[in-house]
Design an enzyme around this catalytic site. Structure first.
Site, PDB file in Angstrom:
ATOM      1  N   ASN A   1      -6.721   3.836   8.376  1.00 36.12           N
ATOM      2  CA  ASN A   1      -5.668   3.171   9.156  1.00 36.12           C
ATOM      3  C   ASN A   1      -5.608   3.729  10.574  1.00 36.12           C
ATOM      4  O   ASN A   1      -5.502   2.975  11.548  1.00 36.12           O
ATOM      5  CB  ASN A   1      -4.314   3.371   8.457  1.00 36.12           C
ATOM      6  CG  ASN A   1      -3.583   2.062   8.233  1.00 36.12           C
ATOM      7  OD1 ASN A   1      -4.089   0.995   8.548  1.00 36.12           O
ATOM      8  ND2 ASN A   1      -2.393   2.132   7.682  1.00 36.12           N
TER       9      ASN A   1
ATOM     10  N   HIS B   1      -4.153  -0.947  12.052  1.00 37.52           N
ATOM     11  CA  HIS B   1      -3.442  -1.504  10.889  1.00 37.52           C
ATOM     12  C   HIS B   1      -4.027  -2.837  10.438  1.00 37.52           C
ATOM     13  O   HIS B   1      -3.943  -3.187   9.257  1.00 37.52           O
ATOM     14  CB  HIS B   1      -1.957  -1.678  11.221  1.00 37.52           C
ATOM     15  CG  HIS B   1      -1.229  -0.363  11.358  1.00 37.52           C
ATOM     16  ND1 HIS B   1      -0.982   0.461  10.298  1.00 37.52           N
ATOM     17  CD2 HIS B   1      -0.726   0.267  12.456  1.00 37.52           C
ATOM     18  CE1 HIS B   1      -0.338   1.553  10.711  1.00 37.52           C
ATOM     19  NE2 HIS B   1      -0.175   1.455  12.023  1.00 37.52           N
TER      20      HIS B   1
ATOM     21  N   ASP C   1      -0.520   2.554  -0.049  1.00 41.56           N
ATOM     22  CA  ASP C   1      -1.833   2.541  -0.707  1.00 41.56           C
ATOM     23  C   ASP C   1      -1.719   2.936  -2.170  1.00 41.56           C
ATOM     24  O   ASP C   1      -2.667   3.448  -2.766  1.00 41.56           O
ATOM     25  CB  ASP C   1      -2.803   3.467   0.027  1.00 41.56           C
ATOM     26  CG  ASP C   1      -2.308   4.916   0.076  1.00 41.56           C
ATOM     27  OD1 ASP C   1      -1.151   5.150  -0.274  1.00 41.56           O
ATOM     28  OD2 ASP C   1      -3.097   5.799   0.465  1.00 41.56           O
TER      29      ASP C   1
ATOM     30  N   ASP D   1      -3.618   6.243  -6.271  1.00 45.31           N
ATOM     31  CA  ASP D   1      -3.361   6.505  -4.855  1.00 45.31           C
ATOM     32  C   ASP D   1      -4.722   6.608  -4.164  1.00 45.31           C
ATOM     33  O   ASP D   1      -5.572   7.415  -4.559  1.00 45.31           O
ATOM     34  CB  ASP D   1      -2.582   7.812  -4.679  1.00 45.31           C
ATOM     35  CG  ASP D   1      -2.211   8.052  -3.223  1.00 45.31           C
ATOM     36  OD1 ASP D   1      -1.154   7.561  -2.808  1.00 45.31           O
ATOM     37  OD2 ASP D   1      -3.002   8.724  -2.514  1.00 45.31           O
TER      38      ASP D   1
ATOM     39  N   ASP E   1      -4.976  -3.383   6.711  1.00 48.35           N
ATOM     40  CA  ASP E   1      -4.436  -4.431   5.832  1.00 48.35           C
ATOM     41  C   ASP E   1      -5.561  -5.188   5.135  1.00 48.35           C
ATOM     42  O   ASP E   1      -5.488  -5.474   3.926  1.00 48.35           O
ATOM     43  CB  ASP E   1      -3.569  -5.403   6.633  1.00 48.35           C
ATOM     44  CG  ASP E   1      -2.224  -4.806   7.011  1.00 48.35           C
ATOM     45  OD1 ASP E   1      -1.881  -3.740   6.477  1.00 48.35           O
ATOM     46  OD2 ASP E   1      -1.522  -5.401   7.855  1.00 48.35           O
TER      47      ASP E   1
END
Length: 426
Positions: free
Chosen positions: A311, A316, A346, A303, A320
């Site tokens: 983010n 975003h 994530d 994680d 990404d």
């Protein structure tokens, strides 16, 4: 039924008079009598006779043989030659080689009748066969797939336009060549050339389907995925007289299938295996470990630390792009036979196969941490992250993939509670 019209082309008056009388007596209609070859061609165009009787040694600018060729080939009207004696048969053996293609003068009424009726019958039969052949050719050329027909020896008899387009061969080039020479097929599953396709089908007398991953090598060397079948051709008595290969370019279908598979088993953003594919590979690994007592593997659950802040701060789009870059970093930390997957958001998972002990797994975890600390340059921003990693391995003979993932997930949360940027072993 109307009497069939006969055009007589003869320059001797007595003979023409006798022929006219005989024809009328036999029930035919004499449309014209002419002495000239040029005039004969003109009369055929005007009167459309059913048949022409012509002197093979007709005098004038155009001889009888030349006139007959024009009438037969241009107007498609049957011709019977008139010859004075059998010696002319030797002189004109090509024209007089077929039965009932000529009549010897002076004409015998019975021979005249048989010659005319046979000529008309043969002409009608040829016309029907020609029309049937044209109809079949039109049907084959109108088909939405490629069609190649071979003779009994496996050589090519015909190709339709789609077959020409796909293979790169014109029918005129391919005619008479062996099918293998023009249709070069490879079975991609086994990497072998498919030889003697037409011959094999004719020997077996059965329809053969092309292999699932059949590839055609075109004349210019391109590779095209094709599919369909090869069938034997039988005559009315059931004898095999050739073979017909029917196929289609299925490249687009293969691409669509591949895309569907990618959509089903791979993450759309990072192109990593997704949860479904990872669980399938993990299940196979568990089964493999049951067959080998010395086979060890490990699962890592990752994680990313602080990804939410990236983010929220940069948007975003940057988020990404950052995940894509992280996916490539993770791949670079693994061996070729290992698997890294994106589970969502994530979260990532790693499957390490055939390891010696847990140390191999912790070394990979350390390598991943070192790699993630290196900044990623995106839109002028230097971004970096760390990961909380949970590790489990098959020391306790896990039976289900879900159990392994649960344990790795538990270990990952322990690592987060320890201050992130570290790993924990379940």
């Amino acid at each position: 039924m109307l009497a069939r019209k006969i055009l007589v082309v003869e320059d001797e008056k007595i003979i023409t008079s006798n022929i006219r009388k005989s024809l009328q007596k036999l029930g035919y209609s004499v449309s014209e009598i002419t002495k000239s070859g040029k005039e004969a061609i003109k009369k055929v165009a005007e009167t459309h006779p059913h048949l022409v009787l012509i002197d093979i040694c007709l005098a004038g600018e155009i001889d009888g043989v030349h006139v007959a060729d024009i009438i037969q080939n241009h107007f498609h009207v049957p011709v019977i030659y008139l010859t004075e004696c059998l010696e002319y048969k030797t002189l004109h053996k090509n024209q007089l080689s077929e039965p009932f293609s000529y009549i010897v003068k002076p004409v015998i009424e019975r021979d005249l009748y048989f010659a005319i009726e046979m000529a008309l019958y043969k002409h009608q039969s040829k016309k029907i066969l020609y029309e049937e052949k044209q109809r079949l050719t039109t049907i084959i050329n109108s088909m939405g797939c490629a069609v190649i027909v071979t003779y009994a020896n496996g050589s090519i008899q015909m190709m339709n336009p789609i077959a020409e387009r796909i293979t790169g061969w014109k029918q005129s080039e391919a005619f008479g060549k062996d099918l293998v020479e023009v249709v070069n097929l490879v079975d991609k599953d086994v990497g072998e050339t498919i030889e003697n396709l037409a011959t094999d089908v004719m020997e077996a007398g059965e329809i053969f389907n092309l292999p699932e991953n059949c590839t055609l090598i075109t004349k210019d060397g391109r590779e095209i995925a094709i599919g369909d079948n090869v069938s034997p051709i039988r005559d009315q008595d059931g004898n095999i007289t050739g073979a017909v290969l029917i196929f289609q370019d299925i490249s687009k279908r293969k691409q669509t299938e591949a895309q569907l598979i990618r959509n089903a088993f791979y993450d759309g953003l990072t192109a990593l295996p997704n949860r479904v594919l990872f669980l399938d590979r993990l299940r196979q690994t568990i089964e493999r470990s049951k067959r080998r007592s010395d086979y060890y593997f490990a699962v890592l659950f990752l994680d990313l630390d602080g990804f939410k802040e990236i983010n929220d701060r940069f948007g975003h789009g940057i988020g990404d792009d950052f995940l894509i870059a992280i996916a490539r970093r993770l791949e670079s930390c693994l061996r070729g036979g290992d698997t890294v997957a994106r589970f969502g958001g994530d979260e990532f998972t790693v499957l390490l196969e055939d390891i010696k002990d847990i140390t191999d797994a912790t070394n990979v975890a350390k390598r991943i941490q070192d790699s993630l600390r290196l900044p990623v340059n995106l839109n002028g921003y230097q971004l970096s992250t760390t990961a909380s990693i949970g590790i489990t391995w098959n020391f306790s003979n896990h039976e289900e993939p879900a159990t392994l993932l649960r344990d790795a997930d538990i270990a990952m949360y322990r690592a987060k509670r320890q201050g992130k940027a570290t790993y924990a072993i379940f």
